[in-house]
Design a protein around this motif. Structure first.
Motif, PDB file in Angstrom:
ATOM      1  N   VAL A 191      -5.659   0.150 -10.016  1.00 58.26           N
ATOM      2  CA  VAL A 191      -6.538  -0.971 -10.358  1.00 58.26           C
ATOM      3  C   VAL A 191      -5.810  -2.254  -9.951  1.00 58.26           C
ATOM      4  N   ALA A 192      -6.369  -2.978  -8.980  1.00 53.26           N
ATOM      5  CA  ALA A 192      -5.618  -4.084  -8.368  1.00 53.26           C
ATOM      6  C   ALA A 192      -6.327  -5.430  -8.523  1.00 53.26           C
ATOM      7  N   HIS A 193      -5.525  -6.486  -8.458  1.00 56.75           N
ATOM      8  CA  HIS A 193      -6.066  -7.846  -8.481  1.00 56.75           C
ATOM      9  C   HIS A 193      -6.306  -8.303  -7.040  1.00 56.75           C
ATOM     10  N   PRO A 234      -5.033  -7.111   1.416  1.00 53.06           N
ATOM     11  CA  PRO A 234      -6.181  -6.198   1.605  1.00 53.06           C
ATOM     12  C   PRO A 234      -5.776  -4.733   1.758  1.00 53.06           C
ATOM     13  N   ASP A 235      -4.612  -4.449   2.321  1.00 54.49           N
ATOM     14  CA  ASP A 235      -4.159  -3.049   2.442  1.00 54.49           C
ATOM     15  C   ASP A 235      -3.965  -2.418   1.063  1.00 54.49           C
ATOM     16  N   VAL A 236      -3.561  -3.228   0.109  1.00 53.96           N
ATOM     17  CA  VAL A 236      -3.380  -2.732  -1.263  1.00 53.96           C
ATOM     18  C   VAL A 236      -4.740  -2.420  -1.874  1.00 53.96           C
ATOM     19  N   LEU A 237      -5.694  -3.324  -1.663  1.00 52.81           N
ATOM     20  CA  LEU A 237      -7.044  -3.075  -2.212  1.00 52.81           C
ATOM     21  C   LEU A 237      -7.680  -1.851  -1.570  1.00 52.81           C
ATOM     22  N   ALA A 238      -7.341  -1.627  -0.294  1.00 54.62           N
ATOM     23  CA  ALA A 238      -7.931  -0.489   0.420  1.00 54.62           C
ATOM     24  C   ALA A 238      -7.533   0.848  -0.205  1.00 54.62           C
ATOM     25  N   ALA A 254       0.843  -1.205   0.000  1.00 62.60           N
ATOM     26  CA  ALA A 254       0.000   0.000   0.000  1.00 62.60           C
ATOM     27  C   ALA A 254       0.872   1.247   0.000  1.00 62.60           C
ATOM     28  N   GLU A 255       2.013   1.196   0.708  1.00 65.04           N
ATOM     29  CA  GLU A 255       2.883   2.375   0.806  1.00 65.04           C
ATOM     30  C   GLU A 255       3.370   2.822  -0.570  1.00 65.04           C
ATOM     31  N   GLU A 256       3.832   1.877  -1.368  1.00 68.57           N
ATOM     32  CA  GLU A 256       4.360   2.280  -2.679  1.00 68.57           C
ATOM     33  C   GLU A 256       3.245   2.852  -3.556  1.00 68.57           C
TER      34      GLU A 256
END
Ligand code: 13P
Ligand code: SF4
Length: 303
Positions: free
Chosen positions: A197-199, A204-208, A181-183
């Motif tokens: 746009v994520a897979h 979950p932090d990335v999707l958030a 998520a940070e990057e």
């Protein structure tokens, strides 16, 4: 692309001569995706298309579990995978014995297995799912608790969209687990208009911090529909290359990660496989019958 031309011509000629079709996953490289594939798609689309194939041979340009799924869906066909070693870290993360142990530990709890698994694992499961229908599959089950295996992050992402209690496993996709998520937030900070746009194999932090999450086909449709000026596809790198020509004007921003397994499939290997009929995928009929049931239950739900 002149270097590819002789391979493309030879593969397309051999397809006609041998009555073969090429099913290619969205992560295949552009020369495969655009020049020799007959059908492209995400895992669910490819499984459904495999069932309808009339030709004698299916050449699966993707990883081994995808070829196995085609064989399950259309057992009369010869299914070739141009490199038998094209695996998947999720598929490697769990065995049929593991699933039997889960069944003992959680009696009565339905087991939903991601298609990114071996036929043996599917055979021990109640129903399969893909990234495009996982929530729908879980919701379809008459149980308050559901085992959703082996992808921990997909399961956690499903858990956020259902009231059911989701139990999972510690499998991860080695490509998607590397995104943080940070990057991604750093990109958003620099350009708030950028679409992320994520897979759902991402944490979950990335999707958030993403604007959209969905299967590879869902991601492509989102970009085609929205036509953002700048987009970051949080997935395998070939996706951006494949979609680029269809959405001129959209800038695809890095980072992306490569799937070493998908990358094993190349034009020379496809040609070799079709020429010598190497890389035939076989599934033990007793296992195939049980595994097919789990995949067909999923496909029936999507209809
Ligand atoms: P899709 O079903 O979304 O195409 O995903 C398959 C896969 O392997 C993603 O890493
Ligand atoms: Fe498996 Fe991940 Fe590669 Fe997809 S991207 S095939 S889930 S290792």
């Amino acid at each position: 692309w002149p270097v590819y031309a002789p391979y493309v011509a030879a593969i397309n000629r051999l397809k006609r001569e041998r009555s073969a079709v090429i099913l290619a996953h969205n992560y295949q490289t552009p020369e495969i995706y655009h020049c020799v594939a007959d059908i492209v798609g995400d895992s669910l689309q490819l499984a459904r298309e495999a069932e309808k194939v009339d030709a004698k041979i299916i050449v699966q340009c993707g990883v081994h579990f995808m070829a196995e799924t085609s064989k399950l869906m259309n057992p009369e066909k010869t299914v070739l995978v141009p490199d038998m070693r094209a695996g998947c870290s999720l598929s490697e993360s769990i065995t049929a014995a593991d699933v039997r142990l889960l069944r003992e530990r959680y009696p009565g709890v339905p087991i939903v297995t991601y298609v990114n698994t071996s036929a043996e694992v599917k055979a021990e499961s109640d129903i399969c799912c893909t990234s495009s229908n996982a929530v729908k599959v879980v919701e379809s089950l008459d149980s308050d608790t559901v085992l959703c295996i082996p992808d921990e992050y997909l399961a956690l992402n499903v858990a956020r969209q259902t009231n059911k209690k989701i139990l999972t496993w510690k499998g991860h996709c080695e490509v998607h687990e590397r995104f943080t998520a940070e990057e991604l937030l750093a990109y958003k900070d620099a350009d708030p208009s950028i679409q992320i746009v994520a897979h759902p194999e991402c944490h979950p932090d990335v999707l958030a911090v993403s604007d959209y999450a969905g299967s590879t086909a869902g991601m492509i449709d989102y970009v085609k529909g929205k036509r953002p000026a700048r987009v970051l596809l949080v997935t395998e790198c070939s996706m951006a290359s494949n979609v680029q020509s269809e959405v001129p004007g959209v800038e695809f921003v890095k980072p992306c990660n490569l799937c070493p397994h998908m990358r094993r499939i190349t034009l020379p290997k496809i040609l070799e496989s079709l020429t010598d009929m190497t890389g035939e995928v076989r599934v033990d009929p007793a296992i195939a019958d049980r595994a097919r049931r789990a995949v067909e239950r999923m496909v029936a739900l999507a209809n």
